[in-house]
Scaffold this motif. Structure first.
Motif, PDB file in Angstrom:
ATOM      1  N   SER A   1       4.008  -0.610   0.715  1.00  0.00           N
ATOM      2  CA  SER A   1       3.136  -0.568  -0.463  1.00  0.00           C
ATOM      3  C   SER A   1       2.030  -1.569  -0.641  1.00  0.00           C
ATOM      4  N   SER A   2       1.977  -2.210  -1.840  1.00  0.00           N
ATOM      5  CA  SER A   2       0.694  -2.829  -2.199  1.00  0.00           C
ATOM      6  C   SER A   2       0.402  -4.140  -1.478  1.00  0.00           C
TER       7      SER A   2
ATOM      8  N   ASP B   1      -2.894  -2.569   3.005  1.00  0.00           N
ATOM      9  CA  ASP B   1      -3.319  -2.167   1.670  1.00  0.00           C
ATOM     10  C   ASP B   1      -2.525  -0.922   1.250  1.00  0.00           C
ATOM     11  N   GLY B   2      -1.992  -0.928   0.048  1.00  0.00           N
ATOM     12  CA  GLY B   2      -1.231   0.237  -0.413  1.00  0.00           C
ATOM     13  C   GLY B   2       0.245   0.164  -0.081  1.00  0.00           C
ATOM     14  N   GLU B   3       0.715  -0.945   0.468  1.00  0.00           N
ATOM     15  CA  GLU B   3       2.152  -1.100   0.749  1.00  0.00           C
ATOM     16  C   GLU B   3       2.766  -2.069  -0.257  1.00  0.00           C
ATOM     17  N   LEU B   4       4.069  -1.976  -0.446  1.00  0.00           N
ATOM     18  CA  LEU B   4       4.708  -2.959  -1.300  1.00  0.00           C
ATOM     19  C   LEU B   4       6.116  -3.261  -0.836  1.00  0.00           C
TER      20      LEU B   4
END
Lengths: 201, 730
Positions: B6-7, B45-48
């Protein structure tokens, strides 16, 4: 889930849902990893009214990859449809939930949405779900007809559920119980042993 | 911790290590910063990184910044603050140095505010509607502009009063956007004086109007100190009129709102007069449109349906995106401000709905109260009027703030002796039932979608109390069934209370089932089972109602004997109220429709529900889950339905024609409802449904229900709950 963050399921697929072969082969694929995520996201972003962040997509596809399916046009490999779902405990029942269902407009009317959602529901049933739910806009006649054919009932109406102010129906599909002869509400009764001469029936 | 996608976590240099935490028996603390920093470098980007409790709610609470679909704070107007917008001249005071233009623009502001107010009432936030007006946000700036100031002040006070009604009623569980005020300047010290401020402005303008009407005098008068609104004497009268109706509408509407809040419905009569005045002023506002359009010199390209002002001009002093940052961190809801003509229509409807409430006779008979609310809801009133109705009905835990609910119940039991009886009031069952009735009244005032869900849940409560009452009755008075001759008062009361409770459980169930049609919850393939269940519930409802009437006539007969006075109505023993007979019509309609559908299913295989994942039984269990769980009624299952529907044949249906039976009952009902226009209208609807279905049934039996050319569909053209069969041959 609150109205502000409601999930939408959409499909305008309708009438003659079983004509999958017409107009070329469609290949159905279970979610296979990161390479599929942008395909799912762009389809949903383009076709559904509710905005979802990337975390919402990841929440679904990472926890239940087996419930997400994609449909590809076999001719050119283009992704034309997808279904995204989850399952888990909900108020004491094991329940499946269809979060998003999309088929691109030119491909509607060929049974692709029915096939996608049927595949997910089958996995849910095999995984022990007792029921499946989803929300759909009350104006989405195609989706309502599709789910109606699969055995869903309109259990509730949710007032102004979507950000665009439209009401939703909560649709529910109950799977048959192992022993259909004894619906659970009629058994284990606290009144059975009281032998009351009832004024009812 | 599970490392999932995500982020992005920004990879900044690690902070200095925190002071070491002492080791405990649970484990050793270690600095994980370097590990986290390494992990961060791996994150795209977009991972968390998330824990196991990462929920859908958490996922959906994340908003992508700068995505206009999600980020309500994304900058669109170019202004970072109201002050900036004001400095840029967005909301000038005066609105123009040209006095005519100033009046014109003030009227546009008023009109757009009306459109915003209606949009707010229709379910948007105050911040995105009324409070997009910069004049309203910085009211102190308008103090030099008496007309605008007085208008804005009373509007703000009205908004505040309306919020207070809706919050008090709390009918807005799914309509909570309405009362959110986001820290807006909703209240100010001067607002109590809003009426006197408005009155003096109104007085000035009406004097000016009088002056205009007497042209000989007008010039002199103006010289004598009457200030004209603007410079063109030709237009003065029309501008005066246009302003006056707008100001007066505000005044009367404010009075409506405050009068209706008077305790115990004491302000209703006065409110009704103000409602009438509001409607008059609305008509005058519409009438002023021609003149205003004419003066605006704008060629209307969009037509009335998009204009938020009478003149068709865009108003000055509004900025739709200034407040967007005040909104809670959810994606922005699209707000389309209603057009001015729609806003006028909205207020007309609102005022008509309020008028119905004001006409309430404060009837304390529960049956009539329920009937009143159900009738009121038929016109699909919006949140504000529903909130007013609810605050009238339930005040200080009493009906209309006047009648204890225990007294309402004893009245319903036809036991006038126990009204005010302390022991009855304190009785545990009576207290609980009083609470249930209070809740029922509140639920009935909510929007129908929410109402149906709450009614379904409340069935369990009604059913639990009936069971407890039944048990208590048995415990106290034993098994004897036929005790009518020597039962005591206490037993009689308990018995009647039980019947009354059961009756209301069935009433709630019947409303639950019929609302399903209004909410479009049933598909044609399910009509057969729904009408079957309705038939069962209506039948039980009649039964309970008759038992209650019998019991109370028994009571009065006994009393009559005692007092040697049975001349009054000895016939009462056998006559049931006409509401029973009306219910009988519903029984026939439900049974007839269910049977007709069953015949079609049995003989032509239409209206069936084949599905790969479940059967009709599951649909039955889902639709009636709450009724089955609450045992309303007992011993009902899918098999009861299956058994009765599978036997249905066309010959039986024609022999015992339910629709014909209705036509026999109707004449006598018409007599008893002669003075009730709403009931008469209902009888006409019933008659239409019965007649159409009788004919349809004849055709089906002539053609043969199994004829493959037969096409039957069901439409709700005559009644919202009872369908009419449409027969075609292909």
């Amino acid at each position: 889930m609150s109205a502000a963050v409601g999930c939408g399921a959409s499909s305008s697929l309708s009438r003659g849902g079983g004509r999958a072969d017409e107009g070329g082969e469609i290949a159905y694929v279970s979610y296979g990893g990161e390479q599929h995520l942008p395909l799912v996201m762009s389809l949903v972003d383009a076709e559904l009214s509710e905005p979802y962040s990337i975390f919402t997509y990841r929440y679904f596809v990472y926890l239940w990859p087996q419930l997400t399916f994609l449909a590809f046009d076999a001719k050119d490999g283009k992704c034309v449809g997808t279904v995204v779902c989850k399952m888990g405990e909900h108020r004491g029942a094991f329940r499946g939930y269809i979060a998003m269902l999309v088929v691109l407009k030119p491909y509607r009317g060929r049974g692709i949405a029915t096939e996608l959602v049927t595949r997910s529901i089958r996995v849910m049933m095999e995984s022990g779900c007792e029921e499946v739910t989803l929300e759909a806009e009350v104006t989405n006649k195609g989706a309502l007809a599709l789910y109606g054919r699969l055995g869903f009932i309109r259990a509730k109406r949710l007032y102004r559920y979507y950000l665009n102010g439209v009401d939703a129906f909560r649709l529910k599909l109950l799977f048959p119980r192992p022993d259909p002869g004894l619906p659970p509400m009629m058994t284990g009764s606290e009144r059975d042993d009281q032998q009351m001469d009832s004024p009812y029936l | 911790m599970e490392a999932g996608p995500s982020s992005s976590a920004a990879a900044s240099p690690p902070p200095p290590p925190p002071p070491a935490i002492p080791t405990s028996h649970q484990g050793v603390w270690a600095d994980a910063s370097p590990l986290l920093a390494t992990a961060c470098r791996d994150l795209q980007d977009g991972e968390l990184v998330h824990g196991e409790n990462f929920s859908l709610f958490a996922a959906m609470s994340a908003l992508e910044i700068m995505d206009p679909k999600m980020d309500s704070g994304v900058e669109r107007s170019g202004y970072n603050s109201i002050e900036e917008a004001i400095e840029d001249g967005v909301a000038p005071i005066p609105l123009s140095l040209d006095m005519t233009l100033d009046v014109q623009r003030s009227i546009d502001v008023m009109d757009h505010l009306l459109s915003c107010e209606a949009t707010w009432h229709k379910g948007h936030t105050l911040a995105q509607t009324v409070f997009t007006c910069i004049y309203l946000m910085r009211m102190e700036r308008t103090s030099s502009h008496a007309v605008l100031n007085s208008f804005c002040r009373i509007l703000r006070a009205t908004c505040y009063a309306v919020i207070s009604v809706v919050s008090t009623a709390r009918t807005h569980e799914e309509e909570d956007l309405f009362t959110m005020s986001f820290g807006l300047p909703l209240r100010d010290e001067g607002d109590e004086k809003c009426l006197s401020i408005l009155n003096s402005v109104e007085e000035t303008i009406s004097r000016q109007l009088r002056a205009c009407k007497a042209p000989a005098l007008s010039k002199k008068k103006t010289l004598e100190g009457l200030e004209s609104l603007q410079d063109n004497p030709e237009l003065e009268e029309d501008y005066c009129r246009a302003l006056l109706c707008r100001l007066r509408f505000r005044k009367h509407f404010y009075h409506v709102v405050t009068c209706m809040r008077k305790p115990q419905g004491r302000g209703l009569e006065l409110a009704k007069k103000h409602v009438a005045s509001c409607l008059t002023e609305l008509r005058l506002m519409l009438k002023s449109q021609e003149f205003l359009k004419c003066q605006s010199n704008i060629m209307l390209q969009q037509g009335d349906e998009n204009c938020t002002t009478a003149s068709g001009c865009q108003p000055v002093g509004f900025d739709a995106s200034l407040n967007s940052r005040l909104l809670s961190p959810t994606p922005p809801r699209a707000v389309k401000v209603l057009s001015w003509s729609d806003a006028i229509r909205y207020f007309e409807k609102l005022l008509h709905d309020l008028d119905i409430i004001c006409a309430s006779s404060l009837d304390p008979v529960l049956e009539n109260v329920l009937q009143f609310i159900v009738q009121f809801q038929k016109s699909v009133p919006d949140l504000v009027s529903r909130a007013f109705l609810q605050t009238l009905l339930v005040q200080d835990g009493k009906l209309y703030g006047q009648n204890l609910f225990s007294d309402v119940i004893s009245r319903a039991l036809s036991l006038p002796d126990i009204i005010g009886d302390k022991e009855f009031q304190r009785n545990e069952f009576v207290v609980q039932l009083g609470q249930l009735v209070t809740n029922l009244l509140k639920i009935l005032c909510t929007n129908t979608a929410w109402q149906r869900r709450k009614l379904g849940k409340s069935l369990q409560d009604w059913s639990t109390i009936s069971i407890q009452l039944e048990l208590a009755l048995k415990r106290e008075f034993g098994e004897t069934r036929d005790v009518m001759h020597h039962e005591n008062m206490c037993m009689r009361v308990s018995k009647q209370l039980l019947i009354w409770t059961q009756e209301h459980a069935y009433w709630v169930a019947s409303r639950f089932l019929t609302l399903g049609f209004e909410l479009d919850l049933y598909s044609p393939g399910e009509y057969c089972m729904v009408y079957w269940y309705m038939y069962v519930v209506f039948t039980k409802l009649i039964e309970k109602m008759q038992l209650r009437v019998l019991a109370s006539s028994e009571t009065s007969r006994r009393k009559g004997k005692k007092k040697k006075d049975h001349s009054k109505d000895s016939a009462r023993d056998t006559t049931f109220p006409s509401s029973c007979l009306l219910l009988q019509c519903y029984v026939f309609l439900s049974e007839g429709l269910s049977m007709m559908l069953a015949v079609l299913r049995n003989e032509s295989r239409s209206f069936q529900l084949p599905s790969i994942f479940n059967t009709e039984q599951e649909r039955f269990m889902q639709h009636f889950d709450l009724l089955l769980k609450a045992r309303v009624p007992e011993h009902i299952s899918y098999y009861s339905f299956k058994e009765s529907s599978s036997r249905a044949g066309i010959s039986d249906l024609v022999n015992y024609n339910f629709f014909k039976e209705i036509q026999k009952i109707l004449p006598s009902l018409r007599g008893s409802f002669a003075s009730e226009p709403e009931k008469l209208a209902e009888l006409r609807r019933i008659e239409q449904v019965a007649e159409h279905n009788r004919i349809a049934l004849n055709i089906i039996s002539l053609v043969g229900a199994g004829d493959p050319s037969l096409r039957v569909s069901f439409e709700f053209t005559h009644h919202p709950h009872f369908a009419v069969a449409v027969v075609k041959r292909s």
